[in-house]
Design an enzyme around this catalytic site. Structure first.
Site, PDB file in Angstrom:
ATOM      1  N   ASP A 111      -7.127 -12.057  -4.947  1.00 39.73           N
ATOM      2  CA  ASP A 111      -6.047 -11.089  -5.112  1.00 39.73           C
ATOM      3  C   ASP A 111      -5.303 -11.067  -3.781  1.00 39.73           C
ATOM      4  O   ASP A 111      -5.716 -10.384  -2.842  1.00 39.73           O
ATOM      5  CB  ASP A 111      -6.629  -9.704  -5.441  1.00 39.73           C
ATOM      6  CG  ASP A 111      -5.552  -8.657  -5.645  1.00 39.73           C
ATOM      7  OD1 ASP A 111      -4.447  -9.020  -6.107  1.00 39.73           O
ATOM      8  OD2 ASP A 111      -5.806  -7.483  -5.342  1.00 39.73           O
ATOM      9  N   GLU A 143      -3.728 -14.485  -8.172  1.00 36.58           N
ATOM     10  CA  GLU A 143      -2.785 -13.648  -8.919  1.00 36.58           C
ATOM     11  C   GLU A 143      -1.366 -14.142  -8.669  1.00 36.58           C
ATOM     12  O   GLU A 143      -0.957 -14.339  -7.528  1.00 36.58           O
ATOM     13  CB  GLU A 143      -2.904 -12.183  -8.497  1.00 36.58           C
ATOM     14  CG  GLU A 143      -1.971 -11.278  -9.294  1.00 36.58           C
ATOM     15  CD  GLU A 143      -2.154  -9.817  -8.957  1.00 36.58           C
ATOM     16  OE1 GLU A 143      -3.085  -9.202  -9.511  1.00 36.58           O
ATOM     17  OE2 GLU A 143      -1.376  -9.311  -8.139  1.00 36.58           O
ATOM     18  N   ASP A 164      -8.916  -4.058  -4.638  1.00 39.52           N
ATOM     19  CA  ASP A 164      -8.626  -5.480  -4.393  1.00 39.52           C
ATOM     20  C   ASP A 164      -9.857  -6.348  -4.676  1.00 39.52           C
ATOM     21  O   ASP A 164      -9.734  -7.476  -5.133  1.00 39.52           O
ATOM     22  CB  ASP A 164      -8.172  -5.685  -2.945  1.00 39.52           C
ATOM     23  CG  ASP A 164      -7.067  -4.726  -2.569  1.00 39.52           C
ATOM     24  OD1 ASP A 164      -5.900  -5.062  -2.789  1.00 39.52           O
ATOM     25  OD2 ASP A 164      -7.396  -3.626  -2.088  1.00 39.52           O
TER      26      ASP A 164
END
Length: 195
Positions: free
Chosen positions: A7, A68, A141
């Site tokens: 992430d 991501e 996260d």
């Protein structure tokens, strides 16, 4: 399959590694968050992220990296920082010849919760449940990095089938075009011979 989920972010970059088994069985191997101070120069922050990611890649030896995909947000500076962190991660993977796949937040949420509009609490709860963790991964996260890895594990068979179908379609198109070209050449030869 061993998947490293990332992430990306400048302030907090979530990292995870999971091992995919048969079916939808997944096991968490490691999770952490790399933090960089917001008052530090951008290039130093990216170097910190790069060093951490490279260490993880060299230590855990993932088969694939799931990152991501940043596609839109309200805050342009946040988008830029996230994209820059993602680029550093993709570059580190390329140097090691590790495949990289990007997944949108809605794809990840849908894979993990069944709802592409799930909130962070729902994603964290499902990640905790899917991986049978004793405690919820924090901060968000870390949970997001795990969710990315889970998403890729579960979507990988479909991604492979789609890639195989695209390759087959491209090969069939190439053969068709070659056959068409040969037929056109033969037709032109007949026309010239008839003159």
């Amino acid at each position: 399959m061993r998947v490293m989920g990332v992430d990306p972010g400048l302030t907090r970059c979530g990292l995870s590694v999971i091992e995919g088994g048969t079916g939808r069985q997944v096991i968490a191997l490691d999770v952490d968050v790399v933090r960089t101070p917001s008052d530090q120069a951008l290039h130093h922050r990216l170097l910190t992220i790069s060093d951490a990611v490279e260490y993880w890649m060299d230590t855990h030896k993932p088969d694939v990296i799931a990152i991501e995909r940043v596609f839109s947000q309200q805050n342009v500076s946040t988008v830029m920082g996230t994209a820059q962190a993602g680029g550093v991660i993709a570059l580190a993977a390329a140097k090691r010849d590790i495949d990289v796949h990007f997944h949108t937040p809605s794809e990840v949420k849908a894979a993990v919760t069944g709802n592409g509009n799930a909130d962070k609490a729902q994603v964290t709860a499902m990640v905790t449940r899917i991986l049978a963790l004793q405690t919820k991964p924090t901060p968000a996260d870390a949970a997001d990095a795990l969710a990315l890895a889970i998403c890729h594990c579960w979507r990988a068979p479909m991604i492979a089938r789609m890639a195989a179908a695209e390759a087959l379609a491209a090969e069939q198109k190439r053969k068709y075009n070659a056959r068409l070209k040969a037929q056109q050449a033969a037709q032109q030869a007949k026309v010239r011979a008839a003159r």
